[in-house]
Design a protein around this motif. Sequence first.
Motif, short mmCIF file in Angstrom:
data_model
loop_
_atom_site.label_atom_id
_atom_site.label_comp_id
_atom_site.label_asym_id
_atom_site.label_seq_id
_atom_site.Cartn_x
_atom_site.Cartn_y
_atom_site.Cartn_z
N GLN A 58 53.56 37.87 49.65
CA GLN A 58 52.22 38.40 49.93
C GLN A 58 51.28 38.10 48.77
OE1 GLN A 58 51.14 39.77 52.87
NE2 GLN A 58 49.13 39.55 51.89
N LEU A 59 51.77 38.22 47.56
CA LEU A 59 50.94 37.90 46.39
C LEU A 59 50.53 36.43 46.38
CD1 LEU A 59 52.68 39.91 43.54
CD2 LEU A 59 50.43 40.33 44.52
N LYS A 60 51.45 35.55 46.75
CA LYS A 60 51.12 34.12 46.82
C LYS A 60 50.06 33.87 47.88
CE LYS A 60 55.46 32.15 45.14
NZ LYS A 60 56.62 31.32 45.46
N THR A 61 50.20 34.55 49.02
CA THR A 61 49.20 34.41 50.08
C THR A 61 47.84 34.91 49.61
OG1 THR A 61 50.90 34.68 51.77
CG2 THR A 61 48.62 35.08 52.45
N ASP A 62 47.86 36.09 48.94
CA ASP A 62 46.61 36.66 48.45
C ASP A 62 45.95 35.76 47.40
OD1 ASP A 62 47.12 38.81 50.11
OD2 ASP A 62 47.75 40.17 48.49
N VAL A 63 46.75 35.21 46.50
CA VAL A 63 46.22 34.31 45.47
C VAL A 63 45.65 33.05 46.13
CG1 VAL A 63 46.84 32.81 43.53
CG2 VAL A 63 47.64 35.18 43.57
N GLY A 64 46.33 32.54 47.11
CA GLY A 64 45.81 31.36 47.83
C GLY A 64 44.48 31.65 48.49
N GLN A 65 44.37 32.83 49.11
CA GLN A 65 43.10 33.23 49.74
C GLN A 65 42.01 33.42 48.69
OE1 GLN A 65 42.47 33.41 53.13
NE2 GLN A 65 40.39 33.52 52.35
N LEU A 66 42.36 34.00 47.57
CA LEU A 66 41.38 34.17 46.48
C LEU A 66 40.87 32.83 45.98
CD1 LEU A 66 42.95 37.10 44.45
CD2 LEU A 66 40.80 37.15 45.73
N LYS A 67 41.77 31.85 45.86
CA LYS A 67 41.36 30.51 45.41
C LYS A 67 40.39 29.90 46.41
CE LYS A 67 45.35 29.23 42.58
NZ LYS A 67 46.49 28.32 42.43
N THR A 68 40.70 30.07 47.69
CA THR A 68 39.80 29.56 48.74
C THR A 68 38.44 30.24 48.65
OG1 THR A 68 41.67 29.11 50.19
CG2 THR A 68 39.50 29.30 51.24
N ASP A 69 38.47 31.57 48.50
CA ASP A 69 37.21 32.33 48.42
C ASP A 69 36.39 31.93 47.19
OD1 ASP A 69 38.04 33.62 50.71
OD2 ASP A 69 38.57 35.51 49.69
N VAL A 70 37.05 31.75 46.06
CA VAL A 70 36.35 31.35 44.83
C VAL A 70 35.75 29.95 45.01
CG1 VAL A 70 36.67 30.71 42.41
CG2 VAL A 70 37.61 32.86 43.26
#
Length: 69
Positions: free
Chosen positions: A6-18
């Motif tokens: 879940q953390l990897k998914t969240d970090v991936g989404q954060l990278k996309t959002d940034v």
Amino acid sequence: KTDVGQLKTDVGQLKTDVGQLKTDVGRLTNDVEVVKTDIEFIKHGLKRKVDIEEFSALEHRVALLEKSR
């Protein structure tokens, strides 16, 4: 998913959002530059125009000159 997954998914989404935010900020920066350029153009144009008080005084002076003919 596990906590790590879940953390990897969240970090991936954060990278996309940034990345999207960087794109949006870049567009806004360009837009602000255009607005600043437009404001400078308008400001210089206004400096060449006569304000209403000056125009009114000029009208009065011309009227007096025409009357004195």
